[in-house]
Design an enzyme around this catalytic site. Structure first.
Site, PDB file in Angstrom:
ATOM      1  N   ASP A 106      47.989  94.851  47.090  1.00  0.00           N
ATOM      2  CA  ASP A 106      49.008  95.353  45.962  1.00  0.00           C
ATOM      3  C   ASP A 106      49.056  96.838  46.073  1.00  0.00           C
ATOM      4  OD1 ASP A 106      48.797  92.752  45.237  1.00  0.00           O
ATOM      5  OD2 ASP A 106      47.110  93.169  43.651  1.00  0.00           O
TER       6      ASP A 106
HETATM    7  N1  URA Z   1      43.187  90.966  45.213  1.00  0.00           N
HETATM    8  C1  URA Z   1      44.173  91.549  44.355  1.00  0.00           C
HETATM    9  O1  URA Z   1      44.190  91.004  43.067  1.00  0.00           O
HETATM   10  N2  URA Z   1      45.001  92.566  45.001  1.00  0.00           N
HETATM   11  C2  URA Z   1      44.744  93.281  45.974  1.00  0.00           C
HETATM   12  O2  URA Z   1      45.537  94.043  46.451  1.00  0.00           O
HETATM   13  C3  URA Z   1      43.623  92.373  46.829  1.00  0.00           C
HETATM   14  C4  URA Z   1      42.983  91.496  46.408  1.00  0.00           C
END
Ligand code: URA
Length: 248
Positions: A106
């Site tokens: 993310d």
């Molecule tokens: N899980 C998440 O919620 N975000 C990420 O970036 C990676 C794994």
């Protein structure tokens, strides 16, 4: 031995279009072993080849395998919309040779992001069949309780997922800190699992993939490095590691 014309070699390494690569040679910007190259048609052995382009050395690599220490506020998507893309943290040549992230983090997640231009490697590393464990350090809004840890280990039901998803391991690392190891790579998985278990993730960091830890790479946020064959082998047994060369 693998021989290619110099313009093809330059193009394969991400220096630009064939036309531009030819112009680089014509302009005397390309040297090999200290000798300025005069013909873009020259047939060159790529084994152990080191090019000098604009006075900078480039080791020839059929494919690149890199790890980026992703900072927050960078997007992994090809067409980033709200933040700069992670490719802006790498040399321009990598965009030309179509290096892409292996899976996604993310925009606000930090930590280890693998990137490559080797399609089969990307596919194999992302495949759920590989069961490559990914280790996350999550900061939680509410204090970590034993029930949270047991719920994550037992499995929580996420919207759109047919079966509950469970953490491989889940360890309390502090009053608001959890280390969670996941085999899958579902959309926002850590955040959604924490929410489903009644807490909220306020910060997330990926500290390792398989047996390769970010700490062992010694790269600061925003920095990247080439992965050696030995480092690639740590990602998961049986990964194609032969193409990797030592960082230079
Ligand atoms: N899980 C998440 O919620 N975000 C990420 O970036 C990676 C794994």
């Amino acid at each position: 031995m693998s021989k290619l014309s110099l313009d093809r070699i330059l193009q394969s390494q991400g220096f630009g279009t064939r036309k531009y690569c030819r112009a680089l040679v014509d302009d005397g910007e390309v040297a090999i072993g200290g000798v300025v190259q005069t013909s873009y048609k020259a047939s060159i052995d790529t084994d152990g080849l080191v090019l000098t382009v604009f006075d900078e050395e480039w080791v020839y690599r059929e494919h690149v395998y890199i790890a980026l220490h992703k900072p927050a506020n960078f997007e992994c998507s090809r067409k980033p919309s709200h933040h700069p893309g992670v490719l802006t943290l790498l040399p321009e040549q990598f965009t030309w040779r179509e290096v892409q992230p292996v899976g996604r983090l993310d925009h606000d997640t930090t930590g280890m992001l693998l990137m490559s231009d080797d399609g089969p490697f990307i596919h194999a590393q992302s495949s759920p069949k590989r069961h490559v464990p990914k280790i996350y350090q999550a900061t939680t809004e509410a204090p970590v309780r034993a029930e949270l840890v047991s719920a994550l280990l037992a499995g929580v039901k996420l919207h759109d997922e047919p079966a509950p998803l469970a953490a491989l391991t889940c360890i309390e690392r502090g009053p608001h800190q959890l280390e969670i190891v996941l085999e899958q790579g579902k959309y926002h998985q850590v955040k959604r699992m924490l929410a489903a278990a009644g807490n909220h993730c306020t910060a997330l960091h990926r500290s390792a993939i398989g047996g390769l830890t970010l700490d062992s790479l010694g790269i600061a946020e925003g920095e990247w490095c080439y992965l050696t064959a030995a480092q690639l082998a740590l990602l998961a047994p049986g990964m194609p590691a032969t193409e990797a060369t030592d960082p230079t």
